[in-house]
Design a protein around this motif. Structure first.
Motif, PDB file in Angstrom:
ATOM      1  N   GLU A 100       0.973   2.380 -13.349  1.00 11.15           N
ATOM      2  CA  GLU A 100      -0.258   3.177 -13.310  1.00 11.15           C
ATOM      3  C   GLU A 100      -1.488   2.282 -13.191  1.00 11.15           C
ATOM      4  O   GLU A 100      -2.420   2.575 -12.432  1.00 11.15           O
ATOM      5  CB  GLU A 100      -0.348   4.046 -14.562  1.00 11.15           C
ATOM      6  N   GLN A 101      -1.519   1.201 -13.972  1.00 11.51           N
ATOM      7  CA  GLN A 101      -2.656   0.280 -13.927  1.00 11.51           C
ATOM      8  C   GLN A 101      -2.789  -0.390 -12.563  1.00 11.51           C
ATOM      9  O   GLN A 101      -3.900  -0.763 -12.159  1.00 11.51           O
ATOM     10  CB  GLN A 101      -2.504  -0.780 -15.023  1.00 11.51           C
ATOM     11  N   SER A 102      -1.680  -0.516 -11.863  1.00 19.78           N
ATOM     12  CA  SER A 102      -1.703  -1.150 -10.540  1.00 19.78           C
ATOM     13  C   SER A 102      -2.098  -0.168  -9.443  1.00 19.78           C
ATOM     14  O   SER A 102      -2.203  -0.558  -8.277  1.00 19.78           O
ATOM     15  CB  SER A 102      -0.327  -1.744 -10.225  1.00 19.78           C
ATOM     16  N   GLY A 103      -2.281   1.103  -9.809  1.00 21.01           N
ATOM     17  CA  GLY A 103      -2.713   2.102  -8.837  1.00 21.01           C
ATOM     18  C   GLY A 103      -1.596   2.868  -8.165  1.00 21.01           C
ATOM     19  O   GLY A 103      -1.846   3.617  -7.213  1.00 21.01           O
ATOM     20  N   MET A 127       2.730   7.215 -10.445  1.00 20.58           N
ATOM     21  CA  MET A 127       3.932   7.156 -11.266  1.00 20.58           C
ATOM     22  C   MET A 127       4.297   8.538 -11.797  1.00 20.58           C
ATOM     23  O   MET A 127       3.464   9.236 -12.370  1.00 20.58           O
ATOM     24  CB  MET A 127       3.724   6.204 -12.446  1.00 20.58           C
ATOM     25  N   LEU A 128       5.574   8.917 -11.580  1.00 17.23           N
ATOM     26  CA  LEU A 128       6.110  10.117 -12.216  1.00 17.23           C
ATOM     27  C   LEU A 128       6.531   9.762 -13.638  1.00 17.23           C
ATOM     28  O   LEU A 128       6.733   8.583 -13.948  1.00 17.23           O
ATOM     29  CB  LEU A 128       7.308  10.643 -11.435  1.00 17.23           C
ATOM     30  N   GLN A 140      12.415  18.632 -13.883  1.00 21.19           N
ATOM     31  CA  GLN A 140      11.033  18.618 -14.359  1.00 21.19           C
ATOM     32  C   GLN A 140      10.283  17.412 -13.802  1.00 21.19           C
ATOM     33  O   GLN A 140       9.137  17.540 -13.350  1.00 21.19           O
ATOM     34  CB  GLN A 140      10.999  18.596 -15.890  1.00 21.19           C
ATOM     35  N   ASN A 141      10.899  16.245 -13.814  1.00 21.31           N
ATOM     36  CA  ASN A 141      10.231  15.052 -13.301  1.00 21.31           C
ATOM     37  C   ASN A 141       9.928  15.143 -11.813  1.00 21.31           C
ATOM     38  O   ASN A 141       8.902  14.665 -11.337  1.00 21.31           O
ATOM     39  CB  ASN A 141      11.096  13.808 -13.563  1.00 21.31           C
ATOM     40  N   SER A 177       0.832  -1.214   0.000  1.00 15.39           N
ATOM     41  CA  SER A 177       0.000   0.000   0.000  1.00 15.39           C
ATOM     42  C   SER A 177       0.861   1.255   0.000  1.00 15.39           C
ATOM     43  O   SER A 177       0.606   2.217   0.741  1.00 15.39           O
ATOM     44  CB  SER A 177      -0.950   0.000   1.211  1.00 15.39           C
ATOM     45  N   PHE A 178       1.909   1.251  -0.836  1.00 11.12           N
ATOM     46  CA  PHE A 178       2.812   2.394  -0.923  1.00 11.12           C
ATOM     47  C   PHE A 178       2.065   3.613  -1.458  1.00 11.12           C
ATOM     48  O   PHE A 178       1.426   3.551  -2.507  1.00 11.12           O
ATOM     49  CB  PHE A 178       3.988   2.044  -1.845  1.00 11.12           C
ATOM     50  N   ARG A 179       2.149   4.721  -0.729  1.00 10.05           N
ATOM     51  CA  ARG A 179       1.405   5.929  -1.085  1.00 10.05           C
ATOM     52  C   ARG A 179       2.300   7.052  -1.608  1.00 10.05           C
ATOM     53  O   ARG A 179       1.831   8.147  -1.906  1.00 10.05           O
ATOM     54  CB  ARG A 179       0.609   6.451   0.136  1.00 10.05           C
ATOM     55  N   GLY A 180       3.583   6.767  -1.726  1.00 13.40           N
ATOM     56  CA  GLY A 180       4.478   7.758  -2.308  1.00 13.40           C
ATOM     57  C   GLY A 180       4.437   7.699  -3.822  1.00 13.40           C
ATOM     58  O   GLY A 180       3.541   7.103  -4.424  1.00 13.40           O
ATOM     59  N   ARG A 181       5.452   8.283  -4.443  1.00 15.92           N
ATOM     60  CA  ARG A 181       5.522   8.294  -5.903  1.00 15.92           C
ATOM     61  C   ARG A 181       6.684   7.434  -6.384  1.00 15.92           C
ATOM     62  O   ARG A 181       7.660   7.219  -5.649  1.00 15.92           O
ATOM     63  CB  ARG A 181       5.661   9.717  -6.428  1.00 15.92           C
ATOM     64  N   VAL A 182       6.538   6.944  -7.615  1.00 16.15           N
ATOM     65  CA  VAL A 182       7.541   6.055  -8.196  1.00 16.15           C
ATOM     66  C   VAL A 182       8.006   6.644  -9.512  1.00 16.15           C
ATOM     67  O   VAL A 182       7.197   7.091 -10.334  1.00 16.15           O
ATOM     68  CB  VAL A 182       6.957   4.649  -8.447  1.00 16.15           C
ATOM     69  N   MET A 183       9.336   6.660  -9.714  1.00 12.81           N
ATOM     70  CA  MET A 183       9.897   7.106 -10.987  1.00 12.81           C
ATOM     71  C   MET A 183      10.829   6.025 -11.522  1.00 12.81           C
ATOM     72  O   MET A 183      11.780   5.622 -10.849  1.00 12.81           O
ATOM     73  CB  MET A 183      10.667   8.424 -10.835  1.00 12.81           C
TER      74      MET A 183
END
Length: 377
Positions: free
Chosen positions: A90-93, A96-97, A111-112, A66-72
């Motif tokens: 993204e499809q997994s919820g 995503m940066l 920018q990212n 249940s990771f609620r941060g962002r992923v790059m």
């Protein structure tokens, strides 16, 4: 920061730390699971682990946790799998940066990561240093000094920084108190204590390293402050000289006080390093002053390879330093041509962005080891 290759992790960690992030690196899926248990990261930078299935497993791990941060994600610009994995996230919820294609430019990374970057501080902003000390926002950064004869690291200057929760890394001009501020003493005590701790870390199994700290000349009047400084020196042969940097204007203004303090300090192998030296400064008053190092101002260093007047001023300052038996440091070196000119003029050491920017303690160690390793190859 997750990637199977250590040098990639180190490179990206350095880039993220320059933007104000506190980083942790992982090379295996098990390390990611452990990191999620230990703390709650706001960002996970995920490289192309080999095999590709490891990236998929890592994304599934983040979903199950249940990771609620962002992923790059980052990887080769031409890799079609990079886009496919981004879509999977993204499809997994997952939040995503945009993927970071390599090689990348600094502007791409900025920018990212724009959602994380702090609000730029106003030039007129002033931060309460007492609040910063109370909340643990202060850090010591270090800028290497390079021996211009051997082109090897020979020392470092300690520079205080603030990691503000809103403005990110704040330069000292925004928070260092004035001479009449009672917090100046407490801040200086903090600097001395932290630098001595870091210096002990630097010396472990490594060549001796000179260290320079900035101390207001007003505090050198206090014998108690000077005595505490001397008592905190590491008692070990692995430690080289400690320099206390004082502005040249303060040396001329508080000549008698600084000279008395310098005489006491030299018994403990602590020398006075005079900063912002200008050729036109009145050095006739310091002919008998125990100066250990003279830092030649960057206004004279920048462009000295092409400007005869600047070069003449540098040569004059070097001549004075030799009469005082003091080392010379060329400050703010940014061009290779000026570095060559400094070598020709027989400067002892150089410092500036040509070699390295100020950095955190761990990164300084890596930088010094890398330069020494390259010199021996």
């Amino acid at each position: 920061m997750v990637d199977i290759k250590p040098h990639i992790r180190t490179f990206l960690a350095d880039a993220l730390e320059e933007l104000g992030f506190v980083t942790r690196s992982c090379g295996r899926l098990a390390d990611v699971a452990s990191a999620l248990d230990d703390f709650d990261p706001a960002l996970i930078v995920l490289g192309h682990l080999a095999p590709e299935s490891e990236v998929t497993k890592t994304l599934h791990l983040l979903v199950s946790a249940s990771f609620r941060g962002r992923v790059m994600l980052f990887g080769g610009r031409a890799a079609t799998s990079l886009i496919a994995l981004h879509e999977l996230g993204e499809q997994s919820g997952l939040a995503m940066l945009p993927p970071l294609g390599t090689p990348y430019r600094d502007s791409d990374l900025h920018q990212n990561l724009s959602p994380f970057l702090p609000i730029p501080a106003s030039p007129s902003m002033v931060v309460d240093v007492e609040e910063a000390m109370r909340n643990g926002w202060l850090e010591m950064w270090y800028q290497p000094k390079i021996d211009l004869r051997e082109m090897l690291p020979c020392g470092a200057e300690a520079l205080i920084r603030m990691r503000h929760p809103t403005w990110g890394i704040v330069p000292p001009a925004a928070f260092v108190p004035k001479y009449d501020d009672p917090n100046l003493r407490e801040l200086s005590e903090f600097v001395v204590k932290r630098v001595m701790q870091d210096w002990t870390f630097f010396a472990q199994g490594r060549p001796p390293l000179d260290m320079t700290i900035n101390v207001p000349s007003a505090l050198l009047v206090d014998r108690g402050f000077v005595d505490r400084l001397c008592l905190q020196l590491p008692d070990c042969a692995a430690f080289s000289s400690l320099f206390v940097e004082i502005n040249s204007v303060d040396v001329c203004r508080d000549h008698a006080v600084v000279r008395e303090a310098a005489r006491r300090l030299e018994h403990y192998n602590i020398g006075i390093s005079v900063g912002d030296v200008m050729a036109e400064s009145s050095w006739i008053d310091v002919a008998d002053f125990p100066i250990a190092e003279m830092q030649i101002d960057g206004d004279f260093i920048n462009g000295c390879a092409d400007d005869r007047a600047k070069r003449a001023a540098c040569e004059m300052a070097i001549e004075i330093a030799k009469k005082l038996q003091a080392k010379t440091l060329a400050k703010n070196l940014e061009r290779t041509a000026d570095c060559r000119a400094a070598c020709q003029m027989d400067f002892d050491a150089g410092q500036g962005f040509l070699f390295a920017k100020p950095m955190e303690a761990n990164r300084l160690v890596r930088t010094m080891l890398r330069r020494r390793s390259a010199a021996t190859e």
